[in-house]
Design a protein around this motif. Structure first.
Motif, PDB file in Angstrom:
ATOM      1  N   MET A 229       0.788  -1.245   0.000  1.00 35.51           N
ATOM      2  CA  MET A 229       0.000   0.000   0.000  1.00 35.51           C
ATOM      3  C   MET A 229       0.813   1.285   0.000  1.00 35.51           C
ATOM      4  O   MET A 229       0.352   2.310  -0.492  1.00 35.51           O
ATOM      5  CB  MET A 229      -0.989   0.081   1.187  1.00 35.51           C
ATOM      6  N   MET A 230       2.036   1.257   0.547  1.00 29.75           N
ATOM      7  CA  MET A 230       2.788   2.511   0.656  1.00 29.75           C
ATOM      8  C   MET A 230       4.268   2.223   0.706  1.00 29.75           C
ATOM      9  O   MET A 230       4.741   1.588   1.650  1.00 29.75           O
ATOM     10  CB  MET A 230       2.340   3.245   1.923  1.00 29.75           C
ATOM     11  N   PRO A 238       2.218   5.878  -2.518  1.00 25.30           N
ATOM     12  CA  PRO A 238       1.078   4.997  -2.247  1.00 25.30           C
ATOM     13  C   PRO A 238       0.669   4.201  -3.483  1.00 25.30           C
ATOM     14  O   PRO A 238       0.887   4.629  -4.608  1.00 25.30           O
ATOM     15  CB  PRO A 238      -0.031   5.976  -1.848  1.00 25.30           C
ATOM     16  N   THR A 265       4.397   0.218   7.776  1.00 25.56           N
ATOM     17  CA  THR A 265       2.944   0.403   7.639  1.00 25.56           C
ATOM     18  C   THR A 265       2.139  -0.291   8.728  1.00 25.56           C
ATOM     19  O   THR A 265       0.944  -0.002   8.879  1.00 25.56           O
ATOM     20  CB  THR A 265       2.461  -0.143   6.275  1.00 25.56           C
ATOM     21  N   THR A 270      -1.431   3.026   8.754  1.00 26.57           N
ATOM     22  CA  THR A 270      -2.152   3.424   7.534  1.00 26.57           C
ATOM     23  C   THR A 270      -3.668   3.394   7.722  1.00 26.57           C
ATOM     24  O   THR A 270      -4.412   3.496   6.747  1.00 26.57           O
ATOM     25  CB  THR A 270      -1.779   2.536   6.318  1.00 26.57           C
ATOM     26  N   ALA A 275      -1.482  -2.812   6.603  1.00 23.66           N
ATOM     27  CA  ALA A 275      -1.795  -2.282   5.282  1.00 23.66           C
ATOM     28  C   ALA A 275      -2.448  -3.344   4.397  1.00 23.66           C
ATOM     29  O   ALA A 275      -3.279  -3.022   3.551  1.00 23.66           O
ATOM     30  CB  ALA A 275      -0.530  -1.734   4.619  1.00 23.66           C
ATOM     31  N   HIS A 278      -6.253  -3.352   3.927  1.00 28.17           N
ATOM     32  CA  HIS A 278      -6.959  -2.451   3.002  1.00 28.17           C
ATOM     33  C   HIS A 278      -7.617  -3.235   1.877  1.00 28.17           C
ATOM     34  O   HIS A 278      -8.692  -2.881   1.409  1.00 28.17           O
ATOM     35  CB  HIS A 278      -5.984  -1.443   2.363  1.00 28.17           C
ATOM     36  N   CYS A 380      -1.070   7.690   2.669  1.00 27.64           N
ATOM     37  CA  CYS A 380      -1.791   6.454   2.995  1.00 27.64           C
ATOM     38  C   CYS A 380      -1.904   6.467   4.511  1.00 27.64           C
ATOM     39  O   CYS A 380      -0.909   6.285   5.226  1.00 27.64           O
ATOM     40  CB  CYS A 380      -1.042   5.226   2.488  1.00 27.64           C
ATOM     41  N   SER A 384       2.581  10.281   5.077  1.00 24.80           N
ATOM     42  CA  SER A 384       2.364  11.181   3.947  1.00 24.80           C
ATOM     43  C   SER A 384       3.654  11.831   3.491  1.00 24.80           C
ATOM     44  O   SER A 384       4.632  11.929   4.242  1.00 24.80           O
ATOM     45  CB  SER A 384       1.321  12.235   4.282  1.00 24.80           C
TER      46      SER A 384
END
Ligand code: PLP
Length: 456
Positions: A229-230, A238, A265, A270, A275, A278, A380, A384
């Protein structure tokens, strides 16, 4: 910035004996450096009593603020009881309890916990387990010996972790020492690696070479290592929606183990606990560190499925043992703080994180609207990045020699907000418990810090 004589003197002693991580020491020596002696909530306090809001969660580790009474008490209790006992030939209740808690909170397929003591080792362990898993299964007939990584990936600084890393600035020098890998494009949509203009309509074209590779020679690969995710240290990048799912599906189809590095993460950084949550992805191997002890103690965990565990489980003389371990593996002090940390991640904590993520989004959007040097904002959850450019229309960056991101962060620190850059991307990653007002104070200072450094 004017430091007191005593802070300056401590500074000079630092410069005589220390070598700081990821630091050109010539640049360090040329500037006055803060000496931090105390922490309180989200603030770090220097020798002169100046308060700095910790805008990067002390390298992405802090969760509940600094020197928290509950975490202090957990650490003190444990130190008075048992400071360290090895996991080789012995066990202890805290390692067991924490492993139970980790298995309970991570995706269901993960059932075994292997401890180590930092993010790099968590990844080393994951990579070595993946490699040996196929060796144990297939012996001499094993074809799965290679790994897939992502460009701009960061998984730590030991050589195995560097081999699956993709930040040229950090990693290029060590090329000859590394094992070869194949790559997935990083989803750096601001400067798309395959030239797409819009990640809502591109259908993730950047993943096609990876999917074709797996179709063609998927049986050559043991594992695929990603930051789900990031991407963190590679520049706060992201994933577009659906990308993690598609990578996971392609790996599953090709029989390649998915190794998710959630060192940064993990633990609500997140939004959800991890993560991978998600997109409901179940990795085969999950690497955790950083937030696991809320910044208190070095600790890491690598979680694996029962299927992987079983491939190592056999008579001694089959030599399927996982020959790996660190002296401080499963350290009792670290496990005690980690357990208290997890207990504190209750529903009100999670609700605060959700609200703080929304507030962070609004601040980032306002900054993008109002500041001509902000080229791109990326977020995310509570992670940031704000990418600074010279010309927003052409996305032209400032020359590397200007050290723009570095100087903006120095300017922010002089104004009471501690920030660290990744190139010209400013990282904004406050601790989970940061209040709305404290978050607002970061974004009050940012335009001043950018204005103090950037001119056209
Ligand atoms: C920080 C980080 C690491 C390395 O952790 P260390 O504790 O510094 O060795 C690995 N992976 C990711 C994603 C990280 O952010």
């Amino acid at each position: 910035m004017t430091l007191s004589a005593s802070q300056l003197s401590m500074n000079q002693r630092d410069k005589r004996v220390l070598w700081h991580p990821f630091t050109q020491m010539k640049e360090w020596d040329a500037l006055e450096q803060r000496v931090i002696v105390r922490g309180e909530g989200v603030y770090l306090i220097d020798m002169d009593g100046n308060r700095l809001l910790d805008g990067v969660s002390s390298m992405w580790c802090n969760v509940h603020g600094h020197s928290h009474p509950r975490l202090n008490a957990a650490l003190q209790r444990q130190a008075a009881t048992l400071e360290h006992s090895t996991m080789l030939g012995l066990t202890h209740p805290l390692a067991i309890e924490l492993a139970e808690a980790l298995v309970a909170m991570t995706p269901q397929n993960l059932t075994r916990v292997f401890y180590s003591d930092n993010g790099s080792t968590a990844v080393e362990v994951g990579v070595k387990i993946a490699y040996q898993y196929f060796l144990n299964l297939h012996g001499e007939k094993n074809t799965r010996k290679r790994f897939i990584k992502m460009t701009s990936a960061y998984h730590g600084d030991t050589l195995g972790a560097v081999s699956v890393g993709g930040v040229d600035l950090f990693h290029a020098a060590y090329g000859p020492l590394l094992f070869p890998t194949a790559t997935i494009n990083s989803p750096y949509c601001y400067r798309c690696p395959v030239g797409c203009a819009d990640n809502t309509t591109c259908n993730l074209a950047c993943l096609e070479p990876f999917e074709q590779l797996l179709t063609r020679e998927g049986d050559q690969f043991a594992g695929c290592v990603i930051e789900p995710m990031m991407q963190g240290a590679g520049g706060m990048i992201p994933y577009p929606a659906g990308m993690l799912r598609r990578i996971a599906d392609a790996c599953r189809k090709a029989g390649v183990l998915l190794i998710c590095d959630e060192v940064a993460t993990g633990f609500y950084r997140t939004g959800p606990a991890f993560a991978v949550d998600h997109e409901g992805v179940e990795p085969d191997i999950l690497c955790l560190s950083k937030g696991i002890t809320a910044g208190y103690m070095p600790l890491a965990a690598t979680l694996v499925t029962d299927e992987i565990y079983q491939a190592f489980y056999d008579d001694y003389m089959t030599f399927k043992t996982f020959y790996h371990g660190h002296t401080y593996t499963g350290h009792p002090l670290a496990c005690a703080v980690a357990l208290e940390n997890l207990t504190m991640m209750d529903v009100p904590f999670q609700q605060h994180v959700t609200a703080l993520i929304a507030a962070l989004r609004e601040h980032l959007e306002q900054l993008l609207r109002e500041n001509p040097f902000v080229g791109n904002i990326r977020q995310c959850g509570l992670m940031s990045g704000v990418e600074i450019v010279r010309d927003r229309a052409t996305k032209e960056p400032f020359p590397l020699a200007n050290r723009t991101g570095f100087h903006i962060c120095r300017a922010a620190t002089e104004r009471g907000i501690f920030l660290r850059p990744l190139g010209d991307t400013l990282v904004i990653m406050p601790p989970h418990v940061t209040s709305r007002d404290e978050l607002a104070s970061i974004f009050a200072v940012l335009p001043q810090a950018i204005g103090a450094v950037c001119q056209r």
